[in-house]
Design an enzyme around this catalytic site. Structure first.
Site, PDB file in Angstrom:
ATOM      1  N   GLY A 197      -9.506   8.361   8.465  1.00  0.00           N
ATOM      2  CA  GLY A 197     -10.622   8.605   7.555  1.00  0.00           C
ATOM      3  C   GLY A 197     -11.756   7.710   8.008  1.00  0.00           C
ATOM      4  O   GLY A 197     -11.512   6.619   8.525  1.00  0.00           O
TER       5      GLY A 197
ATOM      6  N   ARG B  27      -2.809  -2.193  -3.181  1.00  0.00           N
ATOM      7  CA  ARG B  27      -3.989  -1.369  -2.890  1.00  0.00           C
ATOM      8  C   ARG B  27      -3.976  -0.172  -3.833  1.00  0.00           C
ATOM      9  O   ARG B  27      -2.967   0.538  -3.936  1.00  0.00           O
ATOM     10  CB  ARG B  27      -3.931  -0.876  -1.454  1.00  0.00           C
ATOM     11  CG  ARG B  27      -5.092   0.022  -1.154  1.00  0.00           C
ATOM     12  CD  ARG B  27      -4.991   0.651   0.195  1.00  0.00           C
ATOM     13  NE  ARG B  27      -6.148   1.485   0.427  1.00  0.00           N
ATOM     14  CZ  ARG B  27      -6.098   2.628   1.096  1.00  0.00           C
ATOM     15  NH1 ARG B  27      -4.973   3.062   1.585  1.00  0.00           N
ATOM     16  NH2 ARG B  27      -7.191   3.326   1.271  1.00  0.00           N
TER      17      ARG B  27
ATOM     18  N   GLY C 134     -11.498   5.380  11.252  1.00  0.00           N
ATOM     19  CA  GLY C 134     -10.056   5.512  11.478  1.00  0.00           C
ATOM     20  C   GLY C 134      -9.704   6.981  11.367  1.00  0.00           C
ATOM     21  O   GLY C 134     -10.493   7.835  11.778  1.00  0.00           O
TER      22      GLY C 134
ATOM     23  N   ARG D 273     -10.511  15.875   8.504  1.00  0.00           N
ATOM     24  CA  ARG D 273     -11.421  16.256   7.411  1.00  0.00           C
ATOM     25  C   ARG D 273     -12.786  16.625   7.971  1.00  0.00           C
ATOM     26  O   ARG D 273     -13.279  15.957   8.881  1.00  0.00           O
ATOM     27  CB  ARG D 273     -11.591  15.100   6.421  1.00  0.00           C
ATOM     28  CG  ARG D 273     -10.355  14.823   5.601  1.00  0.00           C
ATOM     29  CD  ARG D 273     -10.607  13.674   4.631  1.00  0.00           C
ATOM     30  NE  ARG D 273      -9.466  12.791   4.618  1.00  0.00           N
ATOM     31  CZ  ARG D 273      -9.528  11.492   4.363  1.00  0.00           C
ATOM     32  NH1 ARG D 273     -10.683  10.917   4.098  1.00  0.00           N
ATOM     33  NH2 ARG D 273      -8.446  10.768   4.364  1.00  0.00           N
TER      34      ARG D 273
ATOM     35  N   HIS E 229     -12.887   2.992   1.123  1.00  0.00           N
ATOM     36  CA  HIS E 229     -12.850   1.991   2.209  1.00  0.00           C
ATOM     37  C   HIS E 229     -13.593   0.713   1.816  1.00  0.00           C
ATOM     38  O   HIS E 229     -14.002  -0.067   2.685  1.00  0.00           O
ATOM     39  CB  HIS E 229     -13.504   2.513   3.502  1.00  0.00           C
ATOM     40  CG  HIS E 229     -12.725   3.570   4.216  1.00  0.00           C
ATOM     41  ND1 HIS E 229     -13.347   4.593   4.897  1.00  0.00           N
ATOM     42  CD2 HIS E 229     -11.407   3.758   4.374  1.00  0.00           C
ATOM     43  CE1 HIS E 229     -12.426   5.374   5.433  1.00  0.00           C
ATOM     44  NE2 HIS E 229     -11.232   4.889   5.130  1.00  0.00           N
TER      45      HIS E 229
ATOM     46  N   GLU F 193      -7.591  -5.144   5.984  1.00  0.00           N
ATOM     47  CA  GLU F 193      -7.616  -4.852   4.548  1.00  0.00           C
ATOM     48  C   GLU F 193      -6.516  -5.620   3.813  1.00  0.00           C
ATOM     49  O   GLU F 193      -6.708  -6.062   2.682  1.00  0.00           O
ATOM     50  CB  GLU F 193      -7.462  -3.344   4.324  1.00  0.00           C
ATOM     51  CG  GLU F 193      -8.719  -2.592   4.745  1.00  0.00           C
ATOM     52  CD  GLU F 193      -8.492  -1.105   4.941  1.00  0.00           C
ATOM     53  OE1 GLU F 193      -7.959  -0.723   6.012  1.00  0.00           O
ATOM     54  OE2 GLU F 193      -8.823  -0.323   4.043  1.00  0.00           O
TER      55      GLU F 193
ATOM     56  N   ASN G 165       0.867  -1.178   0.000  1.00  0.00           N
ATOM     57  CA  ASN G 165       0.000   0.000   0.000  1.00  0.00           C
ATOM     58  C   ASN G 165       0.902   1.225   0.000  1.00  0.00           C
ATOM     59  O   ASN G 165       1.498   1.575   1.013  1.00  0.00           O
ATOM     60  CB  ASN G 165      -0.871  -0.054   1.266  1.00  0.00           C
ATOM     61  CG  ASN G 165      -1.775   1.153   1.406  1.00  0.00           C
ATOM     62  OD1 ASN G 165      -1.760   2.060   0.564  1.00  0.00           O
ATOM     63  ND2 ASN G 165      -2.548   1.178   2.478  1.00  0.00           N
TER      64      ASN G 165
ATOM     65  N   MET H 293      -8.326  10.275  18.402  1.00  0.00           N
ATOM     66  CA  MET H 293      -9.434  10.019  19.324  1.00  0.00           C
ATOM     67  C   MET H 293      -8.947   9.658  20.729  1.00  0.00           C
ATOM     68  O   MET H 293      -9.571  10.050  21.716  1.00  0.00           O
ATOM     69  CB  MET H 293     -10.334   8.919  18.747  1.00  0.00           C
ATOM     70  CG  MET H 293     -11.596   8.695  19.521  1.00  0.00           C
ATOM     71  SD  MET H 293     -12.632  10.189  19.680  1.00  0.00           S
ATOM     72  CE  MET H 293     -13.594  10.133  18.176  1.00  0.00           C
TER      73      MET H 293
HETATM   74  P1  ADP Z   1      -5.984   4.810   9.590  1.00  0.00           P
HETATM   75  O1  ADP Z   1      -7.265   5.326   9.025  1.00  0.00           O
HETATM   76  O2  ADP Z   1      -4.848   5.764   9.433  1.00  0.00           O
HETATM   77  O3  ADP Z   1      -5.673   3.376   9.200  1.00  0.00           O
HETATM   78  P2  ADP Z   1      -6.662   3.699  12.197  1.00  0.00           P
HETATM   79  O4  ADP Z   1      -7.721   2.787  11.656  1.00  0.00           O
HETATM   80  O5  ADP Z   1      -5.446   3.096  12.788  1.00  0.00           O
HETATM   81  O6  ADP Z   1      -6.230   4.821  11.169  1.00  0.00           O
HETATM   82  O7  ADP Z   1      -7.373   4.595  13.322  1.00  0.00           O
HETATM   83  C1  ADP Z   1      -6.722   5.638  13.973  1.00  0.00           C
HETATM   84  C2  ADP Z   1      -7.662   6.210  15.011  1.00  0.00           C
HETATM   85  O8  ADP Z   1      -7.994   5.186  15.955  1.00  0.00           O
HETATM   86  C3  ADP Z   1      -7.055   7.370  15.795  1.00  0.00           C
HETATM   87  O9  ADP Z   1      -8.005   8.415  15.957  1.00  0.00           O
HETATM   88  C4  ADP Z   1      -6.776   6.717  17.143  1.00  0.00           C
HETATM   89  O10 ADP Z   1      -6.821   7.634  18.191  1.00  0.00           O
HETATM   90  C5  ADP Z   1      -7.935   5.753  17.233  1.00  0.00           C
HETATM   91  N1  ADP Z   1      -7.696   4.786  18.307  1.00  0.00           N
HETATM   92  C6  ADP Z   1      -6.757   3.814  18.359  1.00  0.00           C
HETATM   93  N2  ADP Z   1      -6.798   3.204  19.574  1.00  0.00           N
HETATM   94  C7  ADP Z   1      -7.772   3.813  20.296  1.00  0.00           C
HETATM   95  C8  ADP Z   1      -8.298   3.662  21.629  1.00  0.00           C
HETATM   96  N3  ADP Z   1      -7.812   2.749  22.453  1.00  0.00           N
HETATM   97  N4  ADP Z   1      -9.307   4.469  22.006  1.00  0.00           N
HETATM   98  C9  ADP Z   1      -9.802   5.409  21.183  1.00  0.00           C
HETATM   99  N5  ADP Z   1      -9.354   5.613  19.929  1.00  0.00           N
HETATM  100  C10 ADP Z   1      -8.361   4.829  19.490  1.00  0.00           C
END
Ligand code: ADP
Length: 394
Positions: free
Chosen positions: A208, A87, A206, A237, A176, A381, A10, A280
């Site tokens: 996104g 990807r 995530g 975003r 997605h 994915e 990717n 988050m």
């Molecule tokens: P990407 O879209 O870049 O693949 P991810 O699917 O890894 O991103 O998601 C990232 C998000 O997940 C971030 O906002 C992160 O804070 C959140 N996140 C990861 N672990 C936790 C957790 N334990 N509690 C709350 N949010 C979480």
């Protein structure tokens, strides 16, 4: 036939995520990330057998990084690599399935670049570099948009002059797709329902985020549109705003198109609302310490998500379950709880113990007894790309 090894790649503009997957296994043989490509700080991180390691890259580009990755992949695959799955973010209207890459497919991905100027060019760079390094292997493209090509026209058309669709391909595409497809198949397996006789609302949350309505294994509507900016509140975003916002900002502040674009894509969402972070986890901690911006950002995120799920309910003949996935969906009981609290009309309710338990890769049902299903399903994915690649090899 012995199990085959698939490398999944990717490529972003300055990074390459990779995973080596053996047929029939969910655990990766090797996975990692080459980042800051093209700079003097470029570095390769990887994980194998639970051990983490890293190595500096010699300031190289995608091809140099893939070349340095080669010995690692060869070793982990025991010298037997069978195909590479790539990807690709945007397949336009041309691709409704994954496919083997040839000159014509490469050209079609190139032709779609105006629709995804930040994503398709680096995806192409990675494909071309990998094809140069592994010319004898089959290379397969798996598109983020392909799953959503089953949207009915009334769901994918904007209410704009027809010529913009016919001549400029302005329509809703959705993204997605690989994740929504993977988790909906997992949901069917987990509940004993058939993929082609089950109906899901899925929320991939995530950096996104998007929602998707899935009917009998097909996407029928999704929250992202022409670009991944439409729909939900995301890390940086904005998601949906009034389409007149652009002209309002031009008129009142004299902002340029570039400035507005940057603001909507990089300074908005959770970051813009909270004034603190796009992450988050950080926002949940700040909320506990009474940070008003963090609280508001989480409230808006969850309300808008619930609103999107309720709206996508229009696409389903019945609801077999709501799926939470992605970093936030898989790890935030708070977000799941607040979102479901807005969905009384769908009779959704959570079991708080089950909700708390589903974090860090633990999935499963989290709904209260007697209420519609709500599932947490870790997405994968890379695995879906490997599955598609293997299916095409057959
Ligand atoms: P990407 O879209 O870049 O693949 P991810 O699917 O890894 O991103 O998601 C990232 C998000 O997940 C971030 O906002 C992160 O804070 C959140 N996140 C990861 N672990 C936790 C957790 N334990 N509690 C709350 N949010 C979480």
């Amino acid at each position: 036939m012995p199990s085959r090894n698939i490398l999944v790649i990717n490529c972003g503009s300055s990074s390459i995520k990779f995973a080596l997957i053996r047929e029939g296994q969910k655990e990766f043989l090797l996975h990692g990330l080459a980042e800051r490509l093209g700079s003097s700080a470029s570095v390769l991180h990887w994980q194998q057998d639970g051990q983490k390691d890293s190595q500096t890259l010699s300031g190289g580009d995608h091809r140099a990084a893939l070349t340095q990755l080669l010995p690692l992949v060869d070793k982990a695959a025991g010298g037997e690599l069978h195909a590479i799955g790539h990807r690709v973010v945007h397949g336009g209207e041309r691709f409704n399935h994954s496919c083997r890459i040839d000159a014509e497919v490469l050209q079609a991905i190139r032709d779609t670049s105006p629709l995804a100027p930040l994503h398709n060019p680096p995806n192409l760079l990675g494909i071309e570099a990998a094809m140069a390094i592994y010319p004898a292997l089959p290379h397969i493209a798996v598109f983020d948009t392909a799953f959503h090509q089953s949207l009915p026209e009334y769901a994918y058309r904007y209410a704009l002059p027809e010529s913009l669709y016919r001549e400029q391909h302005v329509r809703r595409y959705g993204f997605h797709g690989t994740s929504h497809r993977y988790v909906s198949h997992e949901a069917a397996g987990m509940t004993g329902l058939a993929v082609d006789d089950s109906n899901w609302l899925s929320a991939h949350l995530g950096n996104g985020s998007s929602t998707c309505a899935i009917v009998n294994g097909q996407s029928r509507d999704t929250s992202m549109g022409l670009t991944p900016l439409e729909g939900l509140v995301m890390g940086t975003r904005s998601g949906d705003v009034d389409p007149n916002l652009h002209s309002h900002l031009v008129r009142t502040l004299g902002w340029s198109l570039e400035k507005i674009d940057h603001m909507l894509n990089h300074e908005s969402g959770l970051l813009g609302l909270s004034g603190l972070s796009n992450d988050m986890r950080t926002l949940e901690q700040a909320r506990e310490q009474g940070h008003p911006g963090a609280s508001l950002a989480i409230e808006v995120f969850c309300y808008r998500l619930a609103k999107s799920l309720a709206a996508l309910g229009c696409a389903l003949p019945r609801l077999d379950g709501v799926i939470f996935t992605g970093g936030i969906g898989e790890n935030s009981p708070l977000v799941r709880n607040k979102t479901v609290a807005h969905l009384h009309l769908l009779n959704l309710a959570l079991d708080s113990e089950a909700n708390a338990r589903c974090v860090r890769g633990v999935g499963g049902p989290i709904h209260a007894q007697g209420h519609p299903r709500v599932l947490v399903i870790p997405t994968n994915e890379e695995l879906q790309i490997a599955i598609d690649t293997l299916a095409i090899l057959h």
